[in-house]
Design an enzyme around this catalytic site. Structure first.
Site, short mmCIF file in Angstrom:
data_model
loop_
_atom_site.label_atom_id
_atom_site.label_comp_id
_atom_site.label_asym_id
_atom_site.label_seq_id
_atom_site.Cartn_x
_atom_site.Cartn_y
_atom_site.Cartn_z
CG PHE A 803 -10.32 -0.21 4.64
CD1 PHE A 803 -11.36 -0.82 5.15
CD2 PHE A 803 -10.06 -0.58 3.36
CE1 PHE A 803 -11.81 -2.17 4.81
CE2 PHE A 803 -10.27 -1.72 2.82
CZ PHE A 803 -11.19 -2.50 3.74
CG HIS A 804 -6.22 -3.73 8.63
ND1 HIS A 804 -6.20 -4.89 7.63
CD2 HIS A 804 -5.30 -4.02 9.65
CE1 HIS A 804 -5.37 -5.81 8.12
NE2 HIS A 804 -4.70 -5.09 9.09
CB SER A 805 -8.68 -4.86 3.18
OG SER A 805 -9.24 -6.10 2.73
#
Length: 1300
Positions: A803-805
């Protein structure tokens, strides 16, 4: 006698027997070649089957040898393709030999032979993995056709004693081999006999030998044939034109025919190759410009000012100045040589000066090519050659990137140490320029003078759209493949090998443009291209890729006509304006994803569809200009032989490049034989790394440096962030291809470049069974991508989320993303870990959403306070270590690495010294101290190791384990009572303690704890939740009251339609449960009972299975029995009947799976209808192998196998046994639980009633005796309930009360 003109000299003649020998030799070569290749490369893999491997099995079957492994399959398919020619000839000669007037049999046999040949190709080239159904259809058709072919050949055999004798021998051996073949297959498949499959394999190979040998006998019959090639017109003597000349003369107006006439000239071929290489250099420089510009806003985190160099392409505007235009046209060689300065940029260390050098090279290159095209405007032959060279140069650039894993070996971001071929590329480029500019090549043909009526603006728009499409979509063969990528299981193309398809489509499109100019510039083809662009934009997987291939062909097809149209106008107007509009499209292409960092960005946010629309509208303007120009001008004719031949040399170069592309695809074909680093210890090493778009701090390509550190850290699974490089500004690259192939890992690229994220990719040494892409809520800022995948980690299912916020500037985005991800993680029912970029401080803000009760996730090290971006979270895994490794100069972010062990309970956050953990659990020592190449453990200088066990405080088993029957399972099955490991014992205690903390005090015995733990793969948290859910349901359903008071008085009548009963035991001592669904009649049943009462009966029977049935069986067998043997009879069951009972089956199955886990020992599905076995074969691949092993799907001939499990004296006579109980077996309830020696009162009965409860129940032939606990009040209540619920909801009977 034939006509006289048929006579002629014999050119070639050979005996017909060589057709048979050729067929025999090549066919045997196919099988033997595949066998030798497989044994040499994959011996242990191809002898492995679903039950045993080496040394029990030591010889591969034919299907394993020629199946899905490469290169064995390629060897086999190559020779089989060669075999097809002699095979068709053999069938034809056999028909000629045996044909008789008014005889049908020879025609039938020949037709059968053709059918066998075609079906052989079917099962050869369509494997069971490709399409299981069609593979089986072709294989069965081939085998069925073998019988009439063999018998027909025997019947039609000529009077040749030797041939007849050999045919009889080989036919007898072939059919005689089938008997032992089938026998040993059954021994392997049904009885699982070790070594049986090897014996079966020998007989399978014998079938091949005999089958091919049977056809080889035709060599004895064909000795009487002589195949002759005669020259009936003397064309082979040189006195007349050869065939190709004759055809060309006959069809002289066909451009394809004219192209390949005449002699071959190496000088002209070298000229064409030099031109193409110049085109390759142009595309290499142009594609490197955006990449070198991108470095600066990347490090400035916004517009840097260097972006102005994107305008390096507009240099053709200078050609509007007449004196300067004349100077450039007179000095084309110098202009092209100056454009090569970009190939020297790799020598410059400073990113700024390197960018300026590339910008200058692109400036000169665009000027040089625009001037070159304009200079050839009066020479159609020369102009077409330059256009072809430029277009094929793009294909060459794409092939170079295909070979170098999407990196171009002459780019200014590579050098010798990271995969560059800069010196060689420069040397060849200099020679190519000198060669192709040594003189102005002459040609003939008519073209109007330089200027053309009408505006050049539409032509400029068209050329701009073409340039943008070619650059953004075709400069890398994997770009459009990643547009349609949707994760696992794979439902579309792969970058390798299917990138070769894109390259082939580009070549095919160029040929269309060269040979069919009018069609290429037509509105019809434009419409096809527009639809293809829409399909690519809005669809995924194979369908989307078909649109991509069509669009690739279209873009290449319009290149010749668009450029030819553009040179008829002022070069400054057309080429200068075209590159300016192209630049605007490039910026729009960036704005759709970089909207958070550029002015006016929100207007373009996520609008790739707008960009594609603008591209196609621009191309439409070009089509308008090209058609208008063509209507005003005389057509271009290649009237000279030299002009016709020139085209052929470019096509020769194109063909060589296509063959090179196919070879690269073959060499890059994935092997899928990847292995984790520590399989024996079940260690999982996971890492997270933000790779900064694979450009290091000094603007060099970083994938090889990344590869080295990932390998040295022994990372099994890694999430890469900022990994989407498939855009013009990033060079249309894909670092994951190189890393995956070099490290031996499966890869999920993540959301494609048309999904408008900065990228999240997953690489894993464990198979990726399933993956889903998510775009998390981002109302204001940049999109947040995530990959949720399920891995097969050492035989256990483990989920991973990468996941890449976004950035901290948008707090509402971050909050919504944290809520979304927490729910996603909380819904995962198995062990999982998160590799992420969260943008939060530990223990603050959104951190508490990611880590907590909602997500069920734990932080790998809550005490590590010095974090902001990268985090590793987990659940259901045993954490053994955590390390932070410095980035060196590769990127701006460190690598975080965690080590876990699967199949063991979670432990506490306490730390221990590294020397207290096993060697396989430790991190590499090479990164300690100063480390290597700038990588070392930092922040806390050494890895942090977690303590090895944390069993929760436990109540002594004696408080719960009050058993009065055997407590050890006889067979040594892991996780079962008497056969548990210390870790599993610790999990039992931990689970019990956690449940006690929740206030539960009943059903906490060890056997129950183990059942719930096994059902959830020994994940304590998931097992705890399952137990709590079960207890809540028991309370709501009032199970304890129900089992004491429920009386199913209507059972005998219900059983007339739907028998469900326990009857005696199988050979292992387990209760046998029988259920027959064939007579179900809902209308009649609901006049007798209700769906609710049927569910209640199901629950009561489950409770009675647990006690008293299983304890009684355990006492009698002398071992612990926890499961039953189920027989499900499907005789008379059809689709319509099943659909009517689906609702109830669903409810009953939910009760079975959720509240009575691990109760299925074996399940025999008998009288399975036609097609059921095929459905089961497909479905079982998605089930747990342990569950699959328990289930046996049998047809109407089930008795032998069923009696192998259930003694005939225990099996009712209607199922092939000998038991005939008084009053019928279905109402007798016979079994050890009715035998005084083994029966005991159930523990759920009140204590005072247990003392007086009878141990057996005697049933009359036609009625069931009421439960001794029943009272008149209870029976009255039943009658009242039946009267009230006469019309029950249309639901249906339950399946067997047993769960996997």
């Amino acid at each position: 006698m034939g006509p006289k003109h048929k006579d002629g000299d014999v050119v070639f003649a050979f005996s017909g027997k060589w057709v048979s020998w050729a067929h025999t030799i090549v066919a045997y070569s196919a099988f033997i070649g595949a066998l030798i290749t497989g044994i040499s490369l994959h011996y242990h893999k191809i002898v492995q089957n679903e039950y045993y491997g080496y040394p029990q099995e030591w010889f591969p079957s034919v299907s394993a040898t020629i199946g899905d492994r490469y290169p064995e399959r390629s060897v086999f398919q190559l020779f089989i393709a060669i075999t097809s020619g002699p095979r068709f000839a053999l069938v034809f000669l056999w028909y000629i030999l045996t044909a008789r007037p008014n005889s049908v049999l020879p025609k039938f046999v020949a037709g059968t032979g053709l059918f066998r040949t075609i079906t052989c190709g079917g099962w050869t080239y369509i494997t069971s993995t490709d399409d299981h159904g069609w593979h089986d259809i072709f294989m069965i058709s081939y085998l069925v056709a073998t019988l009439p072919w063999t018998l027909g050949c025997l019947a039609l055999s000529p009077r040749n004693a030797r041939a007849v004798k050999y045919r009889k021998y080989l036919a007898g051996l072939f059919f005689g081999t089938l008997v032992p073949l089938i026998y040993f297959f059954i021994q392997h498949k049904v009885h699982k006999v070790p070594g049986a499959y090897t014996t079966y394999a020998f007989f399978e190979w014998a079938l091949i030998l005999f089958d091919v040998g049977f056809d080889a006998v035709t060599a004895l019959d064909f000795e009487g044939f002589e195949l002759v090639v005669r020259d009936v017109k003397g064309v082979s003597k040189g006195s007349k034109a050869i065939l190709s000349d004759a055809l060309l003369e006959k069809e002289k107006d066909r451009s394809v025919s004219r192209t390949f006439s005449g002699d071959f000239s190496w000088n002209d071929a070298i000229d064409a190759a030099a031109d193409v290489y110049n085109g390759f250099v142009f595309w290499s420089m142009l594609t490197s410009l955006g990449l070198t510009i991108w470095y600066f806003p990347l490090w400035h985190m916004g517009i840097s000012g260097y972006e102005v160099l994107v305008m390096s392409t507009v240099s053709p505007f200078l050609l509007q100045i007449r004196p300067l235009r004349s100077f450039v046209l007179r000095n084309l060689r110098m202009t092209h040589l100056l454009a090569l300065s970009g190939l020297l940029a790799y020598l410059i260390k400073s990113p700024v000066y390197r960018l300026f050098t590339v910008g200058f090279a692109v400036w000169m290159s665009c000027l040089a090519w625009a001037a070159t095209w304009y200079a050839e405007r009066l020479q159609p032959v020369g102009l077409e050659g330059r256009i072809s060279a430029w277009s094929i140069g793009l294909i060459a650039s794409s092939i170079a990137k295909f070979a170098f894993w999407t990196s171009n070996p002459i780019w200014p971001i590579v050098h010798a140490d990271n995969g560059g071929w800069n010196k060689l590329g420069l040397a060849v480029a200099v020679l190519a320029v000198l060669r192709s500019t040594r003189e102005t090549r002459k040609g003939t043909g008519f073209l109007a003078p330089s200027s053309s009526k009408g505006s050049g603006v539409p032509a400029a728009f068209g050329l701009a759209g073409l340039l943008f499409g070619m650059h953004s979509l075709l400069s890398d063969s994997s770009t459009m493949i990643l547009w349609v990528w949707e994760g696992y299981p794979v439902r579309g193309p792969l970058s390798a090998p299917h990138g070769a398809y894109t390259i082939f489509a580009m070549g095919a499109g160029l040929l269309i443009g060269l040979f069919y100019e009018e069609f290429a510039r037509s509105w019809t083809l434009y419409g096809i291209g527009t639809v293809a662009a829409a399909v690519l934009t809005f669809y995924s997987n194979w369908f989307g890729y078909y649109g991509a291939l069509t669009l690739a062909a279209y873009l290449m097809a319009i290149a010749p006509t668009f450029i030819a149209s553009a040179v008829r106008h002022s070069p400054g107007t057309t080429f200068g304006l075209a590159f300016l509009i192209y630049n605007i499209l490039v910026l729009a292409h960036v704005w759709v994803v970089a909207y958070a960092f550029v002015p006016g960005g929100p207007l373009m946010r996520e609008h790739t569809d707008w960009v594609m629309t603008a591209m196609m509208l621009s191309i439409g303007a070009g089509v308008f200009s090209a058609t208008a120009t063509a209507s005003r001008s005389k057509p271009r004719h290649h009237t000279s032989g030299g002009g016709r031949k020139q085209r052929s040399y470019y096509i020769y170069v194109l063909v060589v490049l296509q063959l090179l592309s196919a070879s690269i695809a073959y060499l890059r074909f994935p092997t899928y034989d990847y292995k984790p680093y520590h399989p024996d210890e079940k260690v999982l090493t996971a890492g997270i790394w933000t790779v900064h778009f694979s450009l290091d701090n000094d603007m060099w390509s970083s994938e090889r440096r990344m590869r080295d550190v990932i390998k040295e850290l022994e990372i099994d699974v890694i999430g890469l962030l900022e990994s989407d490089l498939q855009r013009i500004i990033m060079g249309n690259r894909d670092t994951t291809q190189f890393l995956a192939e070099d490290l031996g890992m499966y890869v999920d690229y993540g959301p494609g470049p048309n999904k408008h994220t900065w990228g999240a990719a997953l690489l894993s040494k464990f198979p990726i069974l399933n993956s889903t892409h998510h775009l998390l809520p981002s109302p204001v800022g940049e999109l947040a991508p995530a990959i949720h995948a399920t891995l097969d980690v050492h035989g256990e299912l483990v989920d991973v989320i990468v996941f890449h916020s976004g950035q901290e500037e948008d707090p509402e985005d971050r909050r919504q993303q944290s809520e979304y991800l927490a729910k996603l993680m909380g819904d995962i029912p198995r062990p999982a870990f998160l590799l992420s970029y969260l943008v939060t401080k530990p223990l603050e803000g959104n951190y508490n959403t990611y880590v907590g009760e909602k997500s069920g996730m734990r932080d790998i090290d809550p005490s590590d306070w010095d974090r902001w971006c990268e985090y590793i979270l987990f659940k259901g895994l045993k954490r053994v270590g955590y390390a932070r490794v410095s980035r060196s100069t590769i990127t701006d972010t460190e690598i975080q690495v965690g080590k876990f062990v699967v199949g063991q309970p979670e432990n506490s956050d306490e730390r221990i010294s590294e020397d207290q953990v096993p060697e396989a659990h430790r991190f590499p020592a090479m990164f300690k101290g100063e480390g290597v190449r700038g990588h070392q453990y930092h922040v806390f200088n050494d890895p942090r190791m977690a303590e090895q066990a944390s069993p929760a405080p436990a109540v002594e088993p004696k408080d719960y384990d009050n058993y009065d029957y055997p407590t050890t399972k006889a067979s040594p099955q892991g996780g079962h009572p008497g056969h548990t490991t210390p870790e599993e014992d610790a999990k039992v205690q931990e689970l019990r303690a956690l449940l006690e903390q929740e206030g539960y005090t009943e059903r906490l015995d060890t056997h129950t704890m183990l059942r719930f733990l096994r059902a959830r793969k020994f994940n304590v948290e998931l097992s705890k939740q399952m137990f709590i859910d079960c207890e809540k349901w028991r309370k709501e359903f009032k199970v304890d009251d129900l089992v004491r008071n429920f009386v199913y008085v209507e059972k005998p009548k219900v059983f007339e339609y739907y028998p469900q009963y326990y009857h005696k035991t199988d050979k292992d001592g387990r209760p046998v449960y029988i259920e027959a669904l064939g007579n179900i009649d809902l209308t009649a049943m609901y006049k007798i009972t209700t769906a609710e009462r049927m569910l209640s009966n199901l629950v009561v029977e489950y409770e009675k299975l647990a006690d008293p049935r299983l304890p009684a069986c355990s006492r009698k067998s002398g071992q612990l029995l926890e499961t039953c043997c189920t027989i499900m009879d499907l005789k008379g069951v059809g689709l319509s009947k099943f659909s009517s009972v689906y609702s109830y089956v669903k409810q009953a199955s939910a009760i079975s799976q959720n509240y009575y886990p691990e109760r299925l020992g074996k399940l025999y599905i008998i009288n399975a209808p036609w097609g059921f076995s095929s459905v089961w074969s497909m479905v079982k691949g998605f089930l747990d192998p342990v569950t699959v092993e328990k289930i046996h799907v049998l047809g109407a001939t089930y008795q032998t196998e069923l009696l192998g499990q259930v003694p005939k004296e225990n099996l009712p006579k209607e199922y092939g046994g000998e038991c005939e109980c008084d009053g019928g077996c279905m109402l007798s309830d016979m079994g050890p639980w009715q035998e005084p020696e083994w029966a005991r009162p159930p523990k759920w009965a009140p204590e005072e009633e247990q003392k007086h409860a009878p141990t057996t129940i005697e049933n009359a032939p036609t009625e069931i005796v009421a439960d001794p606990l029943a009272t008149p009040a209870v029976e009255s209540a039943i009658e009242e309930e039946k009267a009230t619920n006469g019309a029950a909801a249309q639901t249906a009977p339950a399946p067997a009360p047993a769960t996997a």
